[in-house]
Design a protein around this motif. Structure first.
Motif, mmCIF file in Angstrom:
data_model
loop_
_atom_site.group_PDB
_atom_site.id
_atom_site.type_symbol
_atom_site.label_atom_id
_atom_site.label_comp_id
_atom_site.label_asym_id
_atom_site.label_seq_id
_atom_site.Cartn_x
_atom_site.Cartn_y
_atom_site.Cartn_z
ATOM 1 N N UNK A 1 -4.719 11.479 2.913
ATOM 2 C CA UNK A 1 -5.262 10.284 2.351
ATOM 3 C C UNK A 1 -5.465 8.913 2.971
ATOM 4 N N UNK A 2 -4.721 8.807 4.046
ATOM 5 C CA UNK A 2 -5.238 7.464 4.826
ATOM 6 C C UNK A 2 -6.424 7.669 5.518
ATOM 7 N N UNK B 1 0.803 -1.133 0.114
ATOM 8 C CA UNK B 1 0.108 0.015 -0.094
ATOM 9 C C UNK B 1 0.829 1.110 0.013
ATOM 10 N N UNK B 2 2.201 1.196 0.039
ATOM 11 C CA UNK B 2 2.967 2.400 0.189
ATOM 12 C C UNK B 2 2.697 3.219 -0.973
ATOM 13 N N UNK B 3 2.454 2.841 -2.091
ATOM 14 C CA UNK B 3 2.466 3.877 -3.344
ATOM 15 C C UNK B 3 1.181 4.842 -3.169
ATOM 16 N N UNK B 4 -0.080 4.342 -2.355
ATOM 17 C CA UNK B 4 -1.093 4.995 -2.260
ATOM 18 C C UNK B 4 -1.076 5.419 -0.836
ATOM 19 N N UNK C 1 1.214 7.065 5.877
ATOM 20 C CA UNK C 1 0.119 7.292 6.561
ATOM 21 C C UNK C 1 -0.114 6.573 7.932
ATOM 22 N N UNK C 2 -0.825 6.810 8.521
ATOM 23 C CA UNK C 2 -0.916 5.896 9.755
ATOM 24 C C UNK C 2 -1.370 4.553 9.916
ATOM 25 N N UNK C 3 -1.916 4.314 8.726
ATOM 26 C CA UNK C 3 -2.484 2.674 8.460
ATOM 27 C C UNK C 3 -1.250 1.952 7.618
ATOM 28 N N UNK C 4 -0.295 2.642 7.383
ATOM 29 C CA UNK C 4 0.927 2.020 6.950
ATOM 30 C C UNK C 4 2.326 1.825 7.429
ATOM 31 N N UNK C 5 2.161 2.257 8.670
ATOM 32 C CA UNK C 5 3.454 2.429 9.297
ATOM 33 C C UNK C 5 3.440 1.845 10.595
#
Length: 500
Positions: free
Chosen positions: A299-300, A116-119, A123-127
């Motif tokens: 965006x997240x 999901x890194x490109x989108x 952001x909080x949901x990806x780290x």
């Protein structure tokens, strides 16, 4: 002096180029073979054979239903899909262990953040780690404030009054069937864009305009999720490298999202942000000079607030259409709390509706917005049910399956029964580890209360005014691949204005 290359130099250049290409190709093949060997695609267990051949689709409409079937049969409520390197569980003790007791060993993990890194970027949901803690602390302070909750309530109420209700009234008068899922997605996208960016895309205007931002965001979410379904990450990474197929479409879709986000950030800096209430303006006070980070954060929230609310409401009205007794009890509560004359409930009145709250929680038990969630083990571990988890492997808990487990919810687990949440007329929440619809433990959803408020406002208004009925009462629900539960073909309904 001649600048032309000699034949020997040209020959040497060609030879070097050929050797370099050959080395690159062989190295890529070698890397791929190592990956395949670790996947063990030759596993002959019934689950892996069924997954690889897709023979499960002969009996089940959705992958989540097949997983539910397998988890029901498992004595521990846990299964292994070896070809995916995935341990899937519906055991509440395992869920508590993963999300709370041994939380540090089960982060989102690099494989997930890569997908999901490109989108979502950072952001909080990806780290994980410091970045996640920083964003969570910042979001907790903002989302918990009275002013932001009041702002969210104003946005939701306005969207219901000025757009959603007039549109449904027109559909009722013309007796025209329509896709309720599409309407709810438009409604929630308008709300979350205004809440996140201060931008009104107008998706729910009477003409139901096509929004480039909404379409691009949907496509980016869908294609990002589909990366996880490929047989090997090598496939989608190669497509991304050569910019072909789905990865080319994903890149274009993300560019549209990025352009809008960066445009809003630039505009907000020029206009000033201290007097505005949207999330972007509020976060700009804490993240001053990193526009990319701001883009990732907002965006997240756009992802979380748009699809989850729409998916939950779609599942709710699907269930309500087939249970008139639940509908009658919600209306009785509305008449008691709001009264027969008042059209719209206030925030305080919505909080008093215990049965409505129970009905919404019950619908999400059966149709959670996010059907499963995965973590990746940092070290070797053993789950409470005795399942061994290898370092680096994927561990998934499955709220969709858990809501259908007799061992968790009793023999009536497949019934839509809000009463299971009410004691002496008061809503009583379930243990979050047997109901991880909003996650649980350390990563429990910060937007839970705002999302529930939005759903209650929509349901209270629509149920009071309309009968919502499926065009095809026997419709078999099929979900499209994605980050949230989206129905293939939507949810065709008719609405009838109540005469009372």
């Amino acid at each position: 002096m001649s600048f032309e290359s000699s034949p020997s130099l040209q020959s040497m250049s060609t030879t070097c180029g050929f050797l370099f290409f050959s080395f690159t190709a062989l190295f890529s093949l070698f890397s791929f073979l190592i990956f395949v060997s670790r996947m063990k695609p030759w596993c002959n267990c019934d689950i892996c054979k069924s997954y690889l051949t897709m023979s499960w689709a002969n009996k089940f409409a959705n992958l989540c239903d097949w997983y539910t079937h397998l988890l029901r049969k498992s004595p521990t409520g846990t299964i292994h899909v070896h070809v995916l390197g995935n341990t899937i569980t519906s055991n509440p003790e395992n869920v508590e262990y993963i999300l709370k007791i041994n939380f540090e060993n089960y982060p989102k993990g690099k494989p997930f953040s890569t997908l999901l890194g490109d989108l979502l970027g950072r952001g909080i949901f990806n780290v994980d780690g410091h970045s996640w803690k920083f964003q969570r602390k910042m979001a907790s302070l903002e989302l918990g404030s009275v002013s932001i909750r009041s702002f969210a309530m104003q946005l939701v109420t306005k969207e219901i009054h000025t757009r959603l209700m007039p549109l449904l009234t027109a559909r009722a008068e013309s007796n025209t069937p329509f896709d309720l899922q599409d309407i709810l997605r438009r409604f929630s996208f308008d709300n979350i864009c205004q809440f996140s960016f201060g931008l009104d895309p107008g998706c729910l205007l009477p003409s139901l305009p096509v929004s480039d931002l909404a379409e691009s965001f949907d496509l980016a979410s869908k294609l990002s999720a589909e990366r996880a379904m490929t047989a090997s990450p090598f496939i989608w990474k190669a497509k991304r490298f050569f910019n072909v197929g789905s990865e080319k479409k994903l890149k274009k879709a993300i560019k549209v999202v990025n352009d809008v986000a960066r445009g809003m950030i630039k505009q907000r800096r020029e206009m000033g942000f201290t007097a505005r209430n949207d999330l972007l303006s509020r976060f700009m006070g804490s993240v001053n000079d990193d526009d990319e980070y701001l883009r990732d954060i907002v965006v997240s929230f756009l992802l979380a607030g748009r699809d989850t609310v729409a998916a939950a409401l779609t599942g709710f009205f699907y269930l309500l259409s087939g249970t008139p007794e639940v509908e009658a009890l919600i209306r009785a509560e509305l008449d008691r709390v709001v009264g027969p004359v008042q059209d719209f409930a206030t925030f305080e009145q919505v909080r008093e509706m215990h049965y409505l709250n129970a009905a919404i929680h019950e619908s999400m038990r059966l149709f959670p917005s996010i059907q499963f969630d995965s973590k990746f083990a940092t070290d070797d571990d053993v789950l409470p049910d005795g399942t061994f988890v290898r370092k680096g492997s994927r561990v998934t808990y499955h709220p969709y399956a858990m809501g259908r487990m007799e061992r968790i919810w009793g023999p009536d687990c497949l019934e839509f029964k809000p009463e299971r949440w009410v004691q002496n007329g008061v809503f009583v929440p379930a243990c979050p580890f047997k109901y991880p619809v909003f996650q649980a433990g350390v990563r429990v959803c910060l937007g839970k209360d705002l999302a529930l408020m939005e759903m209650k406002c929509v349901v209270a208004t629509l149920v009071k005014r309309f009968d919502v009925r499926l065009v095809r009462p026997d419709q078999e629900l099929r979900f499209v691949p994605g980050l949230t539960a989206t129905l293939r073909g939507g949810l065709p309904v008719r609405v009838y204005e109540r005469k009372c």
